[in-house]
Design a protein around this motif. Structure first.
Motif, PDB file in Angstrom:
ATOM      1  N   VAL A 181       0.785  -1.439  -0.077  1.00 40.12           N
ATOM      2  CA  VAL A 181       0.043  -0.032  -0.048  1.00 40.12           C
ATOM      3  C   VAL A 181       0.791   1.170  -0.069  1.00 40.12           C
ATOM      4  O   VAL A 181       1.944   1.311   0.477  1.00 40.12           O
ATOM      5  CB  VAL A 181      -0.904  -0.201   1.082  1.00 40.12           C
ATOM      6  N   CYS A 218      -0.066   5.851   0.070  1.00 46.22           N
ATOM      7  CA  CYS A 218      -1.133   6.878   0.451  1.00 46.22           C
ATOM      8  C   CYS A 218      -0.259   8.111   0.323  1.00 46.22           C
ATOM      9  O   CYS A 218       0.799   8.400   1.067  1.00 46.22           O
ATOM     10  CB  CYS A 218      -1.881   6.693   1.404  1.00 46.22           C
ATOM     11  N   LEU A 249      -4.872   6.704  -2.802  1.00 47.24           N
ATOM     12  CA  LEU A 249      -4.525   5.355  -2.210  1.00 47.24           C
ATOM     13  C   LEU A 249      -4.120   4.478  -3.300  1.00 47.24           C
ATOM     14  O   LEU A 249      -4.966   4.088  -4.302  1.00 47.24           O
ATOM     15  CB  LEU A 249      -5.756   4.937  -1.256  1.00 47.24           C
ATOM     16  N   VAL A 259      -3.170   0.300  -3.804  1.00 47.28           N
ATOM     17  CA  VAL A 259      -3.065  -0.871  -3.582  1.00 47.28           C
ATOM     18  C   VAL A 259      -2.603  -1.877  -4.626  1.00 47.28           C
ATOM     19  O   VAL A 259      -3.310  -1.883  -5.609  1.00 47.28           O
ATOM     20  CB  VAL A 259      -4.506  -1.506  -2.834  1.00 47.28           C
ATOM     21  N   LEU A 297      -1.229   6.764   5.774  1.00 49.37           N
ATOM     22  CA  LEU A 297      -2.273   5.766   5.885  1.00 49.37           C
ATOM     23  C   LEU A 297      -2.997   5.712   6.968  1.00 49.37           C
ATOM     24  O   LEU A 297      -4.221   5.365   6.820  1.00 49.37           O
ATOM     25  CB  LEU A 297      -1.360   4.316   5.752  1.00 49.37           C
ATOM     26  N   CYS A 299      -8.438  -0.705   3.496  1.00 53.95           N
ATOM     27  CA  CYS A 299      -7.649  -0.415   2.375  1.00 53.95           C
ATOM     28  C   CYS A 299      -8.104  -1.570   1.417  1.00 53.95           C
ATOM     29  O   CYS A 299      -8.318  -1.319   0.275  1.00 53.95           O
ATOM     30  CB  CYS A 299      -6.175  -0.479   2.657  1.00 53.95           C
TER      31      CYS A 299
END
Length: 773
Positions: free
Chosen positions: A292, A294, A303, A305, A419, A471
């Protein structure tokens, strides 16, 4: 005279392009064959179908023959007595998987949404638990259940059976460990492989059961009279049919892939190697699916992923793909993992290990300050993880508890703070939409240096766990919306609302506590969440939450999107774990198909194939949970066997007509107080109130009452722990409370049964675990 067959233009087949890509002489697609059979509204033979589609070429006729045979094999078609093909999943025929009961009866869980179909014991003689079948509906029984009769066996599920070998009057047989396998396996004298009476064995099924005889097998593995230390996983896996050994072809394919990403594979991908993506997982994790990143934007948060690109290596039709599909998912036992992919992929080339280049699939999202998804898009990338962090380390860094960790990970701390920023927004969105948040507890088994169980204790969850979970949920939401928007066949993670009977039981229970569940006949997730907020400070909170959780349906994989009730979402699909879940790999293939702008009609999966894949993966999901629970209980029993006679404090975690299940505080183990070990009294079992009430004494045992017990007996092989009661009820600090006033058992509810010291209970079942999302 036979009815004339109208012609159907093969050029109208919507999947003709896909068939041309796959075959030199394309035949009508499965979808078009089913469509035309339904349009004809009558069975058609192979020659009539060939005439219908205007097929005259020998290659095309052979292709039609093979396709029809494959459709029979997969349960899409069955043939009647005149060899006419009939479409399954119509008003009379149902396709599904058998779930057997101990009395020899069974139910068919349909592949497509619909009620279960009851099969009487006479219909089950040729079947074993897990077999896939086609049945014909025959009406309803006295209880109002749909009943059926067996039409065709699509697939036998049991190739090997684990159990205990016995000999009686010269006849050898294996009694299965799995209680849902209701027939013993006959073992001829020549196939006993040295097994002795009473030993645990694995037997290969040589001949499936028939209408007149039981299944026949041969012993291929002998464990001995007891489960040896270290064999807990092997026995549990064999009991539940989990594949452990790898086919040579699959291992050969994984070896050819190599252990580094070649430069040619990186071409044409978005380069994210300068983006500080990081992984956050458990301390013992070895397969890292997700990373991840952010950062704040003027609209809220950006964001990323990034998910391991397993689809880049595991191709449809390969031996690796076939084995991954068969396994369905990785199975995580204490100390051991049975992976869905060979370790060279799951822990190596596919795993997003730190500071090495890896191929990934990326979901990039714009999240607003309220945690809602503004925009998303998907692309193929190449990344290089900047750090591998654990949940415990992230929590310690964020809460300023470990200066040494802060110094070690100083470069990523700003990214962790970002995050946590988006996490707060995502949690706010969860609360706003009314998602249900059952924060249940699971057990952790600690081992010493010699591999013996040293401790059993509750697992601890912190905000770092919840951060990653939120997330992943948002990425899965974006995935489902993207697939649905593009109308491509895909697998969704579906969680249906509670069934009417479960709701009725819940409401009757709540009425006794002075509470109500809003929403009338169709409560929403928000109604559940509101009720949970009301009971948060109550002393019986655990009791109420437990009953609410039991009212829920099981989540499953289906190509029809029916939403996710628990998460309060209209669309949800699993995208984030393709290393360990086959449905995620299928979803990745659909995403790649769209990313490369291929026509939806050319996607290689048909809707019916996805029905079958989804049903199979839902089964392997349940199978994994049952096997893990069994292996865990064996280890817990081994741990407790050395503590016979000791007293423990615990909570009543289950109330049945045959006794009480008690979960211990100190060691997070549960066992049974059989009703014969309670006071000399007859006890009324109130299923709605989840309690036992003494007829003479008025003594009452309720779910979540605190109680002190003594460990009386442990059976490691059967996974059973028995307790004797010492003191009840207890206060929150363990003090013995005065005897509560007697309560009348009259009108306790329609679920009330009388039980007493002469009652014999069935084999105990272990406590269920948290519903997987």
């Amino acid at each position: 005279m036979a009815k004339k067959t109208d012609s159907a233009d093969p050029g109208n087949d919507p999947y003709l392009d896909r068939e041309r890509e796959k075959y030199g002489s394309p035949v009508p697609s499965r979808e078009y064959i089913l469509e035309q059979l339904q349009a004809q509204a009558r069975p058609l033979g192979r020659k009539e179908l060939a005439e219908l589609f205007g097929l005259t070429d020998e290659d095309a006729l052979e292709g039609l023959r093979r396709r029809l045979k494959a459709m029979e094999r997969d349960g899409q078609l069955v043939r009647n007595r005149r060899n006419g093909y009939v479409v399954v999943d119509n008003e009379e025929l149902v396709r599904g998987r058998i779930r057997a009961a101990a009395d020899g009866s069974g139910v068919v869980h349909p592949d497509r949404p619909g009620p279960n179909v009851y099969l009487a014991p006479r219909e089950m003689k040729r079947l074993l638990n897990g077999d896939r079948v086609v049945v014909r509906l025959t009406g309803d029984d006295e209880a109002g259940r749909p009943t059926g009769e067996l039409v065709e066996i699509i697939e036998h599920a049991n190739r090997e059976i684990a159990g205990r070998y016995f000999e009686e009057s010269g006849i050898g047989f294996v009694v299965p460990n799995n209680k849902r396998l209701h027939q013993d396996l006959i073992i001829p004298a020549a196939d006993r492989n040295g097994a002795k009476n009473g030993e645990l064995v694995t037997a290969e099924v040589v001949s499936q059961p028939s209408q007149r005889r039981q299944p026949i097998g041969r012993i291929i593995e002998v464990f001995g009279t007891e489960i040896a230390r270290g064999d807990e996983v092997a026995v549990a896996a064999r009991t539940h049919g989990i594949p452990v050994e790898w086919p040579d072809a699959a291992l050969a394919e994984s070896a050819q892939i190599g252990d580094t990403v070649p430069e040619r594979s990186k071409q044409g991908r978005t380069d994210l190697r300068d983006v500080p993506l990081l992984t956050i997982d458990g301390a013992d994790a070895r397969d890292f699916d997700d990373a991840v990143f952010c950062e704040p934007t003027d609209k809220g948060w950006r964001l990323l992923v990034a998910i391991a690109d397993v689809a880049a290596y595991v191709q449809p039709g390969s031996a690796l793909d076939a084995e991954a599909a068969e396994r369905g998912n990785s199975v995580y036992f204490p100390r051991n993992v049975v992976p869905m992919l060979p370790e060279s992929l799951s822990n190596g080339l596919c795993s997003l290990n730190p500071r090495v280049d890896r191929l990934c699939m990326v979901c990039e999202m714009q999240i607003d300050p309220r945690g809602q998804l503004l925009d998303s898009h998907f692309y193929e990338g190449v990344m290089n993880s900047c750090a591998r962090l654990t949940y415990e380390a992230v929590d310690a860094i964020h809460n300023d508890r470990d200066p040494s960790l802060k110094r070690e990970y100083a470069e990523v701390i700003p990214h962790l703070e970002n995050l946590y920023g988006v996490f707060k927004a995502l949690r706010a969105d969860r609360r706003q939409r009314g998602a249900i948040d059952f924060d249940t507890t699971e057990s952790v088994i600690e081992f010493d240096a010699e591999g013996q169980v040293a401790d059993v204790h509750p697992a601890e969850r912190n905000d770092a766990h919840r951060l990653i979970e939120e997330c992943m949920v948002k990425a899965n939401v974006a995935t489902a919306r993207f697939l649905e928007r593009n109308k491509i066949p895909a697998l969704y993670r579906v969680h249906e609302p509670p069934a009417e009977t479960r709701l009725e039981n819940l409401r009757q229970f709540l009425a006794q506590t002075g509470l109500t569940l809003g929403g009338g006949d169709e409560p929403s997730p928000a109604d559940y969440a509101e009720l949970m907020a009301k009971v948060r400070q109550r002393s019986d909170r655990h009791l109420i939450e437990t009953i609410m959780l039991r009212s829920m349906m099981a989540a499953e994989y289906r190509p029809d999107n029916a939403g996710h009730f628990g998460l309060a979402l209209d669309a949800y699909a699993h995208f984030t774990s393709p290393i360990r879940r086959y449905p995620d790999l299928v979803v990745h293939r659909a995403l790649k198909h769209l990313i490369h702008k291929k026509p939806v009609e050319a996607f290689p999966y048909t809707e019916d194939q996805l029905v079958t894949v989804g049903e199979h993966c839902s089964m392997t999901d349940r199978r994994a949970e049952e096997a893990t629970r069994e292996a865990t209980m064996t280890l817990k029993c081994r741990f407790m066997a050395e503590r016979l006679g000791e007293a423990f404090t615990g909570v009543i975690s289950g109330v049945t007509s045959f006794g009480l299940f008690v979960e211990l505080d100190e060691v997070f183990v549960d066992g049974l107080i059989h009703i014969t070990n309670l006071e000399q009294d007859f006890f009324h079992y109130d299923a709605i109130g989840h309690r036992l009430v003494g007829e003479r004494t008025g003594k009452e045992y309720r779910l979540t009452d605190r109680i002190r017990v003594r460990l009386a007996q442990v059976n490691v092989d059967e996974g059973k722990i028995d307790f004797d009661p010492v003191a009840h009820p207890l206060g929150p600090d363990g003090e013995v409370l005065e005897k509560p006033p007697a309560r009348s058992t009259k009108g306790a509810g329609k679920g009330e049964k009388k039980a007493g010291s002469r009652r014999k209970g069935p084999p105990r079942s272990t406590k269920g675990r948290r519903q997987r999302r």
